[in-house]
Design an enzyme around this catalytic site. Structure first.
Site, PDB file in Angstrom:
ATOM      1  CB  SER A 332      -0.943   0.041   1.294  1.00  0.00           C
ATOM      2  OG  SER A 332      -1.896  -1.240   1.267  1.00  0.00           O
ATOM      3  CG  HIS A 422      -5.668  -1.529   4.548  1.00  0.00           C
ATOM      4  ND1 HIS A 422      -6.165  -2.716   3.870  1.00  0.00           N
ATOM      5  CD2 HIS A 422      -5.042  -0.660   3.587  1.00  0.00           C
ATOM      6  CE1 HIS A 422      -5.885  -2.341   2.446  1.00  0.00           C
ATOM      7  NE2 HIS A 422      -5.236  -1.150   2.211  1.00  0.00           N
TER       8      HIS A 422
END
Length: 485
Positions: A332, A422
């Site tokens: 990410s 997340h």
């Protein structure tokens, strides 16, 4: 003023003249503009200022909206009338659309007196045999006519799409007109029910999917731009997978999609995952699924969360297809890191011990540790793309990034937006990766740094509970780095 003494008349005349002169020379102060509510405008005969619809047109539009939920109108007929209004809306000017929103907000709110009475009766009935009936009456009083109206708009073909696009446009106006907040909140609440994961269907998108669907991936990809058809094919075939959530009302439109790479180990760089010339990993050797891009497609569904369900559902689907998979993780971006470091570099430099200050001063060819400043460190960070991972400045940046991700919180939530997503879904910070994204965008966001979030399916609920208690879940490696940053 015939009976008024002359001296009084003269004094008044002089005072009036002086006041007029003063007023003429005084700066002009504009009165603050106040917008009339639809309640006032509906009673008026003329429009005022920048108002769009005339009072007559506004009354006509209100009548048409009321007709949609008239007591004796059936669901089918109500949907037909709503569809006609939606057609008008599609051709309406921005100001006319705003008047439409204002009518929904101000003319279809709950009945305040009815709600007050129902609440008082419920409070008096708590603990008595009448509590259940009082609760039912309170729930009915809390349901606004706006809810029934929006439900009618959702009923006709393409009605759901109409409401989603309406809210996407509405969101832009919320900052300047707080009167619209009630409509936004009601739409978000309805969408949370209508788009519950129980009603969504997971579909794999492949190179054989309809062209119109594949074009949607190109349009909505928000993390790593799709550069070519070869790039797109690489993301859909072989050791790659792409999955999306679909709703029955929008069968050709993925609400959110995730791109997955099946690899042999935790990925630390995005380049190999996007390079279509890299040899594919034999699927029988893949042990790790890397979620490297997650994109929502509908701005109008902001606040409706189904990303966590998508990741867990995809993980379960992949586990069933590839039993050798052991890890599910992301690669990410860290989009807020650079801006945060720009504001907090001074505090980060103050946390350095003498040994680290000396190492950094030497790397920057400064005249001793006392010459090391936050400005010098930030200037050196601009050359991040030329540094090795173990270089002093690179290590400092990695430690600062670990601190930013694992320790920095606002209102009990992680500062970074991707981390918030997340970690809120139950992942943990697994590893900070140097030079994970060497693109201009990657450098602009985080000096090229990227991060792995690990989804341990057995510990998702545990990590969520930790976050609720103000503790971010992170690996020992990241925790140790964060302590030094």
């Amino acid at each position: 003023m015939n009976n008024v003494p002359e001296w009084i008349s003269r004094s008044v005349s002089l005072l009036t003249s002086a006041r007029s002169a003063a007023d003429a020379n005084a700066p002009v102060v504009e009165k603050p503009k106040t917008e009339r509510s639809t309640h006032v405008r509906l009673q008026a005969s003329m429009r005022r200022g920048e108002e769009c619809l005339s009072p007559r047109a506004l009354r006509r539009l209100l009548t048409q909206l009321q007709d949609v939920i008239a007591p004796r109108v059936s669901e089918v007929e109500g949907g037909r009338r709503a569809q006609a209004l939606a057609a008008w809306y599609e051709d309406a000017e921005p100001g006319e659309r705003r008047d439409f929103w204002l009518l929904l907000c101000e003319q279809f709110s709950p009945d305040a007196s009815r709600f007050k009475t129902a609440r008082e009766r419920y409070e008096a009935a708590v603990g008595t045999p009448n509590e259940a009936q009082a609760e039912i009456a309170l729930r009915r009083a809390m349901t606004s006519p706006r809810t029934r109206l929006l439900q009618r708009f959702a009923a006709f073909p393409d009605g759901m799409r109409f409401l989603i696009e309406l809210r996407a446009e509405l969101l832009k106006a919320l900052k300047t007109d707080k009167r619209l907040l009630a409509l936004d909140a009601e739409l978000e609440q309805l969408f949370s029910t209508w788009f519950d994961v129980a009603f969504l269907q997971l579909k794999r998108l492949s190179w054989d999917s309809p062209a119109s669907l594949i074009e949607k991936l190109i349009k909505y990809e928000a993390v790593h731009d799709i550069r070519s058809w070869a790039d797109l094919k690489n993301r859909l075939a072989g050791d790659r997978r792409c999955y999306g959530f679909f709703h029955p009302s929008l069968p050709t439109e993925p609400l959110i999609f995730v791109e997955v790479a099946l690899v042999e180990h935790l990925s630390d760089s995005i380049a190999p995952l996007l390079d279509e010339t890299v040899a594919q990993v034999p699927l029988d050797r893949a042990t790790t699924a890397i979620f490297y891009s997650i994109s929502s497609t509908q701005t109008g569904l902001r606040g409706v969360s189904f990303g966590d369900s998508l990741i867990k559902t995809v993980a379960e689907t992949l586990s069933a297809e590839f039993p050798r998979l052991r890890q599910f993780a992301t690669l990410s971006p860290i989009p807020g890191f650079r801006a945060w470091l720009g504001k907090n570099a001074a505090q980060a430099s103050e946390r350095l011990d003498d040994k680290r200050r000396a190492e950094l001063a030497g790397a920057l060819a400064l005249d001793g540790p006392e010459a090391l400043t936050s400005a010098a460190l930030l200037a050196a960070a601009e050359q991040a793309s030329t540094l090795e991972a173990r270089a002093p400045v690179a290590l400092w940046l990695q430690q600062c990034a670990a601190r930013y991700l694992a320790l920095e919180m606002v209102d009990g939530r992680p500062v970074d937006p991707v981390a918030r997503f997340h970690l809120g879904n139950g992942a943990r910070i697994e590893r900070v990766n140097w030079a994970g994204d060497r693109s201009a965008k990657g450098h602009k966001q985080a000096y090229g740094l990227m991060v792995n979030y690990l989804y341990d399916l057995k510990r998702i609920d545990k990590h969520r509970s930790q976050l609720a208690e103000g503790k971010i879940a992170a690996s020992r490696e990241v925790e140790k780095m964060a302590a030094g940053g």
